[in-house]
Design a protein around this motif. Structure first.
Motif, PDB file in Angstrom:
ATOM      1  N   GLN A  97       9.314  -3.572   4.101  1.00  0.00           N
ATOM      2  CA  GLN A  97       8.457  -2.888   4.673  1.00  0.00           C
ATOM      3  C   GLN A  97       7.907  -1.810   3.824  1.00  0.00           C
ATOM      4  O   GLN A  97       6.593  -1.399   3.458  1.00  0.00           O
ATOM      5  CB  GLN A  97       9.175  -1.871   5.850  1.00  0.00           C
ATOM      6  N   GLN A 100       5.510  -3.475   1.398  1.00  0.00           N
ATOM      7  CA  GLN A 100       4.194  -3.675   1.964  1.00  0.00           C
ATOM      8  C   GLN A 100       3.391  -2.410   2.150  1.00  0.00           C
ATOM      9  O   GLN A 100       2.317  -2.582   1.708  1.00  0.00           O
ATOM     10  CB  GLN A 100       4.429  -4.360   2.977  1.00  0.00           C
ATOM     11  N   GLU A 104      -0.423  -1.532   0.513  1.00  0.00           N
ATOM     12  CA  GLU A 104      -1.446  -1.174   1.258  1.00  0.00           C
ATOM     13  C   GLU A 104      -2.062   0.219   0.863  1.00  0.00           C
ATOM     14  O   GLU A 104      -3.145   0.374   0.663  1.00  0.00           O
ATOM     15  CB  GLU A 104      -0.975  -1.094   2.703  1.00  0.00           C
TER      16      GLU A 104
END
Length: 1957
Positions: A97, A100, A104
């Motif tokens: 997580q 990611q 982003e």
């Protein structure tokens, strides 16, 4: 990335920690319950329960509780496992997580940055529009060029720091913060710009109101002037700063060097520390094994705490880095603001220098970090080795070090930033002051500053990149930490598996317990059988374990043997390869040798051809000479030629024979080498075959043993399975295996330590080689220094030679001046003589004139007076001229004397210089001689070393054979071999040192050769100069002497003369050959002597080594004995302690049993009292018997226990001893293997070195032979040259001597150059090439010599042609030739004398030979003695070996005894167990007896019997339950142990879970924070975008409004001034063009800036290189200046000494001049005295003549006075003595003795009568006074005279008169010689004067003479034989001694002599 990961870890750790904390709480409560439960059980075990039923109930309840606890533990374990797996899954999901999210966020950031860049571009465009508008407004308002707002554009410069976005995943979140800061800065810039716009608007409005254009123009002029001044100041300050920059760079370089040096020192210290730590680890490795388990837990805890600290420190570091980045951004903005100003350019440059320094510092720090990382890598490698012991703590320490270094860097950077901030704050007021001055002219400078800023930013980016690399390294370290955590997790999993296994075991145990409960009733019958079976199985197990141990040991031995064999195989293969390579090398060398031989043969043939050419030339010359002289001598010349040819043929044959012998020797060496190679190959083949056979046998044995092992393993597996089924709790075999593993570990540790030692030894060897290299380099440096010193000496000599030349030239000039002065003097002398003659003439004329005047009348004519006056004036003039001339003459004399003295001094200095030159030549010759000697000695030493090496080879071969035969003696012989190898190496080192000395000697000789060559060149130049001057003279002399030469040739060419010469030459050659032979013999003897000495030394070394080995063996024996004693003592102590514990336990058990027995007795006694007496008695007796039996059994049991304890102690002692012996054996085997390996390597290296050494020696021999041949050819060339020169001697004798000496010195010096040899085999090829080059140089020198010879022969041919032409001669030259012939004869004689001296030398050499032979014999005897000693020592060594073998056999016996004792121990343990069972049965019987007693007591009642039976059954159940309880207790203890281990593991797991949970929580928090911050930043960015857009709209509106205002204004202005508008349009166009040009120029400037940066980089590199070059050149120049200073000082000292000597010489000259003046005065005095002496002599001669006349006149006359004195004296004497007086008178008067005697013999009356008659007849007598007396009548006065004389003598002797004064003539100052002469002459003259002048003058002149004696004649006539006074005197006067005086002597002298006596 690192901080993000750190956050994740902390979050996970927190979450895990929480969950694990909960689990840990429940577990701790569980462990507390278990511990309380165990305590209760133990306490209850001590107490006894009364009822059996209650006991059963309690035990059942406890079992149930234990089972429940076990089940709970299992459940909790499973739950914990699930929790762990869940947490790990959560951790992985969180990581995914986070990744990611980070991707982003980075994408969003990139987008935002793109938007920001767009906005920046738009803002710039708006600013430019604003500027344009403002400029338009100002131009419209003012109408002139007014200052535009350049500051705004300058102040805002876009900084593209991270415009590219994220480069990768490693980018830090600090960049986001930076971007926010930049956005803030941009917003501030926008607000500032707005305020500036307002400001300018106000200025525009105010300028509208004011119309003062003139004031502004004046201000502009002032500002321009100020700008110019500022520019000048700027340029000056730039120069100053550049100078300071160079100084700072130098200082920085020095600092860098110091830092690097310190860094190296620190590195070396760290390395030493690491080595110390390794040694400590090795020492404490064995002891630390036991303590590791306890320490590891503590270390793990420390590691955990340190990891926590590390995480905190990482966070601190990241915060600090963020702060640094913020500070950097502040710095960049501050710099941008500063760059606006003029003075800030200087500050910016200073800052640039600082930044460069910081960058260099950062680089140095980075290098330091890299070095620390390298250190950490080294530490990692060490930690991998010791991972089992301490892996985590060291990682933590390393990380701490890295953190400390990072913190130091951060602190330094922060301090630098603070300094910069201070500078900025100080600079801000300055900038505000100067803002008003700044104008448009500085735009270009602003651009440059921007470029500088960009470059600096680039550098900053580079530094940031470097920091990022550091961060990446830190992340790698974090990854390593994670790997360690993973390793811990795997360990945890393993522990969990073990836990499951333990659970299964617990289940099995429970099942067994249930099974045993079911079989409680059957246990009573089956127990005995089961015990017996167990015992038998135990015995089998012990036997099996022993067998297993033995098998394992045998397996290890076999493995070791296999390894050894494999190593030997590898070594053999390596040796084979090495030998193959060596054979290949030898073949190549053979080929090279053959090629060299062919080359040398070709050279020899060429040389022989050359010699034949020379001989042909000689023959041709001789034939020409013979043709010139006579044709008759052709036959004799042919004969001589034949003889010469025969001699040359014989020489060639001898040389051929030598060459053939050399070739044969080479062939023999080749054949020997090939045979040796073949032998070596055969030996190797045999060794290989044997090894292969052994390998096959070992493989077959291995296969067999493996099969057996497999079979045995199957059997053992079966037995082990049976045993495990029977008894799973048996762990003895496991313990034994554990002990074996520990031992194996120890052995491995020992092996590792030994390997490390060998590595250290290798490193030490490497260091020694390095030291050798450094020493050789030092030697080379010394050689270079020597060469430099020699060059300095050469320069000094050159300078001295130049000075001498200059002095010579000066002296030549002075001599010329002297000649001129001499000529002048001569001319002056001539003029003086003329002047003197004229003067004399004038004097004569003056005298004549005076005479004329005297004769003439007093009245003189006026004419004459005038003439006299004129003459007088002329005379005065002439006198003046004369005085002047005399002064000039004196001056010239002085100058001549000075010049003479200077010439004398020059001659002396020349002689001294010649002496110095001779001395230097002599020293050179001595040096050559010493060098030759040294070279000879070195040759001998080399040969001796060869022989010693061969001996060592033979010894090595022998030792190899010994190694093959005796394996037991390996250890000692390897020691000896290593010692021998060390000796050999030492000798090798010696040879290296000697070769280095030879190299030095050769270099020195080369320097001397160069010096001699230079001298030759100078001499040849001087000779050329002389020859040019003297060629003409020589040609004339040659033409005159040709005839004489022809005549002499006729004589010389006669056969007899040439035959004599040839004979002498032959004799000389024979003597030379003999001398060479004798020298060769001497050298051989000296070699033998040296060889014997080396052998003696070798033998002594061997003896010493063997003695040392003996001593070592003895010490080792002692150590072994001491160890065995110590170990036995230690073991006995430990066993005693163990036994004491066992005894205590047994005592406690016995006490408990005795208490039970006492209670039973009391019960019996009480029961007996209750029952009847009879029945009670019986029972008491039986009971007593039972008690007695029990006591006996107890005693037996005690005895058995004591015996068992003794056996155990002995067994334990034996075990410890055997363990020690095994360890020592292993150590020894390992040492032997290591030493054998090292020895084999050393042997291989040594053989290679020896072969290379032999090859070098062979090469040396070949070169020496070639050198000898070359020398021989050179000698022949010299002979031919000498012959030619002897002919040329007649023409130019000086040339030949000058040319031959340097050539000889060349040849002498060239001989030892070939002897240079270096030790390393690799350098030999280089040396060969150098030698070849030297040979080529020598060949070139020989060619030059040949050319010189050809020139000489040409000159001789020319001379012979001139001889033919010339036919004139004179007799004087013939005489000269004859003299030369005589000289030749003398030289022949000298050669004869030389030959005799050589023969004497030969004799002395032969005597030396005999002495050497005697010494050799003595040495041989010493060698034999030493060999005997060696044999004795070898016998001792053999004895020691035998003793060692005995010790080994004893150890084996002890091992067997130990095994037997172990078996007995097992048997005894079995026996003990049986006895214990018997005791148990006895106890049961006792209980049964008790029950029987009770039954008899209460036999009446059957109920009691039933109860007794029940009691029995209950007791049996109790016993069984007790046993079960004991077993359960044992199981409980084991479970407690396991549970404690599990608890510790659980604690570790809990801590790890806590850590993980903490990390998880931290990561979660960090994530949340990051998300919040991202969201906030995104919102803020959106807000900012909105605000910026609003601002942009506002600005656009403002622009629109301003544009409208401007349009209005422009309309008004256009109405007013249309012409100005047109101009404005033109200006705007120009401005646009300029803007375009500006943009183009800016692009160009950027390109230029890039190129400039590159150029600057290149320039810096060039500057560095140039600086390095300059520094090197500076050092050289400094050295040269130092040398020149030294020379100058020495020259100044010389000048001072010369000045002192000059002053001394001047002083001496002054003294000499004074002395010469005094001498002149003295000479004048002497001349005057001589004149006076001559006058006196004339006077004396006159006086003597007068005296002679007087004597002649007074000879016949008689003095009256005398006669009267005689007469009166006769009568005054007494009558007795009158005869004596008469005799005296007679003697004085000259009467003879005989006549006197006759007269005295007659009657005295005759005389008296005659006398009386004579007296009486006075009248008659008076009448005749003139008649002479007869001789008879003269006696009358004798008595009176003698008496008077006697009285005179008495008076003279008695009174002490004062000493006589010298006369006036005696007082001359001219010394003794003159005085003596003068004193003698005047005295005589005085006497004579006194005699002549009379009595009045006598007493004044001479007071000693009486007045009477004045008339005595002082000079006797010639007829008389003696003086009157010296006639014979009578004996009556003994005081007066007569003196023989010559008749010529004067009277005065006689009287003086008398007075003296």
């Amino acid at each position: 990335m690192a901080s993000w990961l750190g956050g994740l870890g902390s979050g996970l750790g927190q979450s895990l920690g929480q969950s694990l904390g909960q689990v840990g709480g429940s577990l701790s409560s569980l462990t507390g319950q278990i511990s309380s439960f165990t305590k209760d059980i133990l306490l209850e075990g001590a107490e006894e329960v009364g009822d059996v039923a209650t006991e059963l109930h309690v035990s059942n309840s406890r079992l149930r509780e234990i089972e429940s606890i076990n089940a709970a533990q299992k459940l909790e374990n499973e739950r914990l496992k699930k929790v762990c797996s869940d947490l790990e899954e959560k951790h992985e999901a969180a990581e995914l997580q986070i990744k990611q999210l980070s991707i982003e966020y980075r994408n969003q950031l990139q987008q935002k940055e793109v938007e920001i860049s767009h906005l920046k571009a738009r803002q710039n465009a708006l600013q430019e529009q604003l500027q344009k508008v403002q400029t338009a407004a100002q131009s419209a308002q003012s109408g002139a060029a007014v200052l535009p707002p350049a500051t705004a554009s300058a102040s805002y410069v876009p900084v593209g720091r991270h415009s590219s976005g994220f480069e990768g995943d490693d980018m830090d979140f600090g960049d986001i913060i930076w971007s926010q800061q930049e956005i803030n800065r941009l917003s501030n810039d926008v607000s500032r710009l707005e305020s500036e716009v307002d400001h300018w608007k106000q200025i525009a409005l105010s300028s509208k109101m004011q119309g003062t254009n003139d004031a502004e123009q004046s201000e502009i002029c002032k500002l321009q002037n100020i700008v110019k001044e500022l520019k000048q100041n700027l340029s000056q300050e730039i120069d100053e700063h550049q100078h300071e920059l160079s100084v700072l760079q130098d200082a920085h370089r020095q600092k860098l060097l110091e830092i690097s040096r310190r860094h190296r020192e620190e590195l070396s210290e760290y390395e030493e520390r690491i080595e110390e730590l390794e040694n400590q680890l090795q020492q404490g490795g064995v002891s630390a094994d036991a303590m590791n388990d306890s320490k590891s837990s503590e270390q793990k805890k420390n590691a955990q705490s340190l990891e926590g600290g590390k995480v905190e420190k990482l966070q601190v570091v990241k915060d600090l880095e963020d702060e640094i980045r913020k500070l950097n951004h502040k710095l960049t903005s501050a710099k941008e603001e500063n760059k606006i100003l003029l003075k800030e350019q200087e500050l910016a440059k200073v800052e640039k220098i600082q930044i460069m320094q910081e960058y260099e510092n950062l680089k140095s720090d980075f290098s330091m970090l890299q070095s620390s990382v390298a250190k950490q890598d080294v530490l990692k490698e060490q930690e991998k080795k010791l991972q089992s012991k301490s892996s985590l703590p060291e990682d933590v320490v390393r990380l701490q070090q890295a953190l400390l270094e990072a913190e130091n860097e951060i602190a330094r950077l922060s301090s630098l930033n603070q300094g910069l901030e201070k500078k900025l704050t100080s600079a801000q007021p300055k900038t505000e002051n100067i803002l008003s001055v700044y104008t448009e002219d500085q735009n270009s400078e602003l651009i440059q500053l921007r470029q500088d800023l960009e470059r600096k930013e680039h550098e900053l980016n580079e530094s940031i990149a470097e920091r990022e690399t550091l961060i990446a390294e830190l992340e790698e370290l974090d990854k390593q930490n994670q790997e360690a955590t993973q390793h811990m997790i795997t360990l945890k999993e393993q522990l969990s598996k073990q836990h499951t296994e333990t659970d299964s075991i617990i289940k099995q145990l429970k099942f067994d317990i249930d099974f045993e409960r079911k079989k409680v009733s059957q246990l009573e019958t089956e127990k005995m059988e089961a015990i017996k079976e167990l015992d038998s199985q135990k015995e089998k197990l012990s036997q099996c374990s022993y067998a297993l141990n033995d098998l394992h040991i045998s397996k290890k031995q076999l493995q070791d043997n296999i390894k050894d064999l494999q190593e030997q195989l590898r070594k053999a293969q390596d040796c084979n390869l090495h030998y193959k390579k060596e054979i290949g090398e030898l073949q190549q060398r053979l080929k090279e040798r053959e090629e060299e031989l062919s080359v040398s043969l070709s050279k020899l043939t060429e040389k022989s051809n050359q010699e034949s050419n020379y001989t042909c030339q000689d023959l041709i010359l001789k034939e020409r000479e013979v043709e010139i002289a006579k044709l008759q001598n052709d036959v004799s010349e042919n004969k001589q030629l034949n003889a010469d040819l025969e001699k040359s043929l014989s020489d060639l044959r001898t040389e051929n024979g030598k060459l053939l012998a050399a070739i044969e020797e080479l062939k023999q060496e080749l054949s020997d080498a090939i045979s040796e190679k073949k032998k070596v190959y055969l030996e190797k083949d045999t060794v290989m075959e044997a090894l292969k056979m052994e390998k096959r046998q070992i493989e077959s044995e291995l296969n067999q043993t493996e099969k057996r092992l497999l079979e045995q393993a199957h059997k053992y597996k079966q037995t082990i399975e049976e045993l495990s089924n029977a008894r799973s709790m048996d762990t003895t075999a496991l313990q034994l295996e554990h002990e074996r593993l520990v031992k194996l570990n120890q052995e491995k540790d020992f092996k590792i330590a030994e390997l490390q030692r060998s590595i250290e030894q290798m490193e030490i060897d490497h260091q020694e080689t390095k030291d050798m290299l450094t020493t050789s380099l030092g030697g080379q440096k010394q050689l270079t220094e020597l060469i430099k010193e020699k060059e300095v000496f050469i320069e000094k000599f050159k300078n001295q030679a130049l000075q001498v030349k200059q002095e010579l030239e000066e002296y030549m000039k002075a001599s010329k001046k002297q000649d001129v002065l001499k000529q002048n003097l001569e001319e002056k002398d001539r003029s003086l003589a003329v002047m003197k003659e004229e003067n004399n003439h004038l004097k004569e004329e003056i005298e004549r004139l005076k005479d004329q005047q005297s004769r003439a009348t007093p009245v003189v004519e006026p004419k004459t007076l005038d003439i006299i006056i004129e003459l007088e004036s002329e005379v005065t003039q002439l006198k003046v001229i004369k005085s002047n001339l005399e002064e000039e003459i004196e001056v010239h004399k002085k100058t001549i004397e000075d010049q003479n003295q200077t010439t004398v001094q020059l001659q002396q200095s020349l002689q001294e210089q010649r002496k110095e030159i001779d001395e230097s030549k002599f020293q050179c010759e001595q040096m050559n001689v010493t060098h030759e000697r040294l070279s000879l000695e070195k040759d001998e030493e080399i040969k001796n070393l060869q022989k010693t090496i061969e001996q060592i080879k033979t010894q090595l071969h022998k030792e190899r054979q010994i190694i093959q035969t005796d394996s037991s003696d390996l250890f000692q012989e390897t020691k000896v071999q290593t010692l021998n190898g060390e000796n050999g190496n030492e000798k090798h080192d010696l040879s290296k040192a000697e070769i280095e000395r030879l190299v030095k000697g050769i270099k020195e000789r080369e320097m001397e050769i160069k010096l001699l060559n230079e001298k030759n060149v100078s001499l040849s130049q001087q000779i050329d100069q002389l020859s040019k001057d003297e060629v003409g003279k020589l040609i004339r002399i040659i033409q005159e002497k040709d005839l004489e030469i022809q005549a002499l040739n006729a004589r010389v060419s006669s056969a007899s003369y040439r035959q004599d010469v040839l004979c002498l030459q032959q004799q000389l050659q024979a003597y030379v050959v003999e001398r060479e032979q004798v020298l060769a013999v001497l050298s051989e003897k000296t070699r033998e002597n040296s060889q014997l000495k080396t052998e003696y030394r070798n033998i002594m070394d061997i003896v010493a080594a063997k003695e040392a080995a003996l001593v070592r063996l003895q010490e080792e024996n002692q150590k072994l004995s001491n160890r065995s004693e110590n170990s036995s003592q230690d073991m006995s102590r430990e066993t005693i302690q163990n036994l004491s514990r066992i005894i205590r336990e047994k005592d406690i058990e016995i006490d408990a049993l005795s208490q039970k027995c006492q209670t039973l007795l009391t019960v019996l006694q009480t029961s007996s009292t209750d029952t009847d007496n009879g029945s009670g008695g019986v029972t008491s007796n039986q009971f007593e018997k039972l008690l007695q039996e029990r006591d006996k059994l107890k005693q037996q049991v005690k005895k058995m226990e004591e015996w068992k304890q003794q056996v155990i102690t002995t067994v334990q002692n034996m075990q410890h001893e055997s363990a020690h012996l095994q360890e020592e054996l292993h150590k020894l085997q390992a040492q032997i293997s290591v030493e054998s390996d090292s020895n084999s390597k050393l042997q291989v290296d040594y053989n290679g070195l020896i072969q290379s050494y032999e090859e070098n020696e062979k090469k040396l021999r070949s070169f020496s032979q070639e050198l000898a041949q070359v020398q021989h050819s050179i000698g022949q060339l010299h002979n031919t040259k000498d012959l030619l020169l002897s002919k040329l001697d007649l023409v130019t004798p000086s040339v030949a001597t000058a040319s031959t000496v340097p050539q000889l010195s060349d040849i002498q010096c060239s001989a030892p150059e070939v002897l240079s040899d270096e030790p390393a085999s690799k350098l030999l090829q280089k040396e060969l090439e150098q030698l070849k080059k030297k040979l080529q140089e020598k060949d070139s020198t020989i060619r030059t010599l040949q050319e010189n010879n050809q020139r000489l022969s040409d000159s001789v041919a020319a001379a012979s042609e001139i001889e033919r032409k010339s036919q004139e001669g004179t007799e004087s030259e013939m005489r000269q030739i004859k003299e030369k012939h005589d000289i030749l004869q003398k030289s022949l004689r000298e050669k004869d004398i030389l030959i005799k001296s050589k023969s004497d030398q030969l004799l002395s050499v032969s005597e030396n030979l005999s002495n050497k032979e005697n010494e050799n014999e003595l040495l041989k005897q010493a060698v034999t003695n030493l060999k005997e000693r060696i044999l004795i020592l070898e016998m001792d060594i053999r004895k020691l070996k035998e003793e060692n073998e005995k010790i080994v056999a004893r150890s084996r016996e002890k091992e067997t005894e130990f095994r037997a004792l172990q078996e007995t121990n097992m048997q005894f343990s079995m026996m003990l167990k049986e006895k214990e069972f018997e005791s148990h049965s006895m106890k049961e019987k006792a209980l049964a007896f008790e029950k029987l007693l009770k039954e008899k007591e209460q036999g009446k009642t059957g109920e009691l019997n039933q109860l007794l039976n029940e009691v029995k059954s209950m007791q049996e159940k109790a016993v069984s339950f007790q046993q079960e309880r004991d077993q359960v207790m044992v199981a409980l203890k084991q479970k407690q142990m396991e549970s404690s281990a599990l608890q510790s593991e659980i604690q570790h797991l809990r801590e790890k879970e806590q850590r993980l949970s903490q990390e998880l929580e931290r990561l979660r928090n960090h994530l949340l924070e990051m998300e919040d911050s991202y969201t906030r930043e995104a919102l803020a960015a959106e807000d900012r975008e909105v605000k910026l857009r609003k601002k942009v709209l506002v600005l656009e509106e403002k622009l629109a409004s301003s544009s409208t205002a401007v349009e209005n204004a422009s309309h008004q202005a256009s109405l007013q001034v249309e012409s100005l508008q047109e101009q404005l349009n033109l200006v705007s166009k120009q401005r646009d063009e300029t803007v375009l040009q500006l943009t183009i120029s800016q692009d160009q400037v950027k390109q230029y800036a890039l190129s400039l940066a590159n150029l600057q980089m290149v320039l810096e590199q060039f500057q560095q290189e140039e600086k390095a070059m300059y520094s090197a050149e500076l050092e050289k120049h400094q050295k040269q200046t130092a040398e020149w200073r030294r020379k100058a000082e020495s020259l100044e000292e010389k000048v001072v000494s010369l000045q002192e000597s000059l002053e001394e010489a001047n002083a001496a000259l002054d003294a000499a001049s004074r002395l010469t003046e005094q001498l002149d005065i003295k000479e004048e005095q002497i001349e005057e005295l001589k004149k006076e002496g001559e006058i006196r002599r004339e006077m004396l001669e006159d006086v003597q003549n007068k005296l002679m006349n007087l004597m002649n006149s007074t000879e016949g006359k008689v003095d009256k006075l005398l006669m009267r004195n005689l007469f009166v004296g006769h009568f005054h004497t007494p009558k007795n003595k009158r005869t004596e007086v008469l005799r005296l008178m007679g003697s004085i008067l000259g009467i003879k003795k005989e006549e006197l005697d006759q007269l005295l013999c007659e009657d005295q009356r005759g005389v008296t009568r005659w006398v009386t008659g004579w007296l009486g007849g006075g009248a008659g007598s008076k009448s005749v006074p003139s008649t002479p007396l007869r001789p008879t009548h003269q006696n009358i006065f004798n008595s009176s005279f003698s008496e008077l004389f006697v009285k005179f003598l008495e008076t003279e002797s008695c009174p002490s008169l004062p000493p006589p004064k010298l006369s006036v003539h005696d007082m001359k100052p001219l010394g003794a010689a003159g005085s003596s002469k003068t004193s003698s002459t005047p005295s005589n003259s005085q006497m004579q004067d006194s005699a002549v002048l009379g009595t009045s003058r006598r007493p004044d002149i001479n007071p000693f003479l009486a007045p009477r004696s004045a008339a005595v004649p002082l000079v006797t006539p010639a007829s008389s034989s003696g003086h009157l006074l010296m006639k014979p005197i009578s004996d009556a006067l003994p005081t007066f001694t007569p003196l023989p005086v010559s008749p010529d002597a004067s009277a005065g002298a006689v009287l003086k002599d008398l007075l003296k006596q």
